[in-house]
Design an enzyme around this catalytic site. Sequence first.
Site, PDB file in Angstrom:
ATOM      1  CD  GLN A  70      -2.500   1.180   2.743  1.00 49.17           C
ATOM      2  OE1 GLN A  70      -2.333   0.259   3.537  1.00 49.17           O
ATOM      3  NE2 GLN A  70      -3.281   2.200   3.010  1.00 49.17           N
TER       4      GLN A  70
ATOM      5  CB  SER B 188       2.510   6.755   4.942  1.00 47.89           C
ATOM      6  OG  SER B 188       1.349   6.534   5.696  1.00 47.89           O
TER       7      SER B 188
ATOM      8  CB  SER C  63       3.184  -3.524   5.390  1.00 47.55           C
ATOM      9  OG  SER C  63       3.113  -2.745   6.561  1.00 47.55           O
TER      10      SER C  63
ATOM     11  CD  GLU D  25      -4.293   0.900   6.765  1.00 46.36           C
ATOM     12  OE1 GLU D  25      -3.091   0.622   6.860  1.00 46.36           O
ATOM     13  OE2 GLU D  25      -4.695   1.944   6.198  1.00 46.36           O
TER      14      GLU D  25
ATOM     15  CG  ASN E  68      -4.359   6.367  18.316  1.00 49.29           C
ATOM     16  OD1 ASN E  68      -4.418   5.788  17.227  1.00 49.29           O
ATOM     17  ND2 ASN E  68      -4.272   5.716  19.458  1.00 49.29           N
ATOM     18  CD  GLU E  69      -1.710  11.990  18.429  1.00 47.79           C
ATOM     19  OE1 GLU E  69      -1.076  11.795  19.483  1.00 47.79           O
ATOM     20  OE2 GLU E  69      -1.614  11.239  17.432  1.00 47.79           O
TER      21      GLU E  69
END
Length: 374
Positions: free
Chosen positions: A130, A133, A165, A248, A358-359
């Site tokens: 994927q 990022s 990954s 995901e 998480n932010e």
Amino acid sequence: MTITRFDDPAAAKFREDVSTWVHEALPTKWRTDRAALTPDEVQQAQREWDAALHEGGYAGLAWPAEYGGRGFGPIEELIYYEESSRANAPDGFGRIGRVLAGPTIIVAGTEAQKVKYLPRILDASEIWCQGFSEPGAGSDLASVRTTARKVDGGYLVNGQKTWTSFAQYAKRCLMLARSSTELGRHHNLSFLLLDMEQDGVDVRPIRQISGEEEFSEVFFTDVFVADEDLVGPEHEGWGIAMTVLSNERGTTEAATRLVESTAQIDLLNRCCARHEGLDAPRLRDRCELLRWQILRTTEEKAAELDWFTAGSILKVQWSELIQDSTRLGVDSGCPEHRDYWRHHYLASKAMSIYSGTNEIQRNIITDRVLKVSR
């Protein structure tokens, strides 16, 4: 007909069937001597597991039958992932293809793309990664700088992706790239299916703090992607990327992490029993809350309801639960399990970062679930 509730007797029967199959299908070395396997033997077990999943009909459990799946729903899929996690089954090389690439192509791909790619995803003959990022665009995915410049017959891709990954094994990549310098944010990105085995692709594995090399950074220099490997309309890749991210961050990953955290808390209770001053019961309560939220989300999805609200908190829940569990394991000072806790504590540090920090997840919950104006 698919199962729509976990209290349906058919769900218990399906769970029994899955559990039996998983334990019989596990690669022999993985079942008998997993901790002593070399890296090459681990990879061999992963590939054997991919083959077993395909042969046993579990590779595309929730895929439509016309694309090689079994046409089951989210409850059957969740039961499978729970039981395979309980059995400590290997994480096959085909996982990104099965969980992310295949469902995305089924929803948004052309018929030619489905015919070309789906069979090879199911049998794991082509491994996928994927490409989302980037060093400057992780949490803010819409700011990706990798470009896809239109040329005759396709696109030339230039740029860099990171935390990718399976990149060192992948034949194909789900790629989000900037295809316009003129259109506005969220409408200037295209979604591409890129061949990783061509000149101009440079994969460099990243060694993590835990010592593993699960991710890579990937550099692209004039890498060609044909027009037929554009998914959806040009410049409208953002919406397709959201389909990928919903899978995901959804119940499949959460179920796997629930089993992992349950096992860790069981071990932690044994460690804490020998060390006064450590308190694990609250973690058990959080584990049960996570389980309840997964069940609720999955049943809403099975009933074709809007499950986004129920599922929006899952990634925050499981990532922080595992981080807190492993930190307490390190704090226990248990000499018997010191290496285990150290390894998993270090590995857990990335969990609140990948798949959307998480932010950012909390911002999404604030804006799209609670609808709080800022």
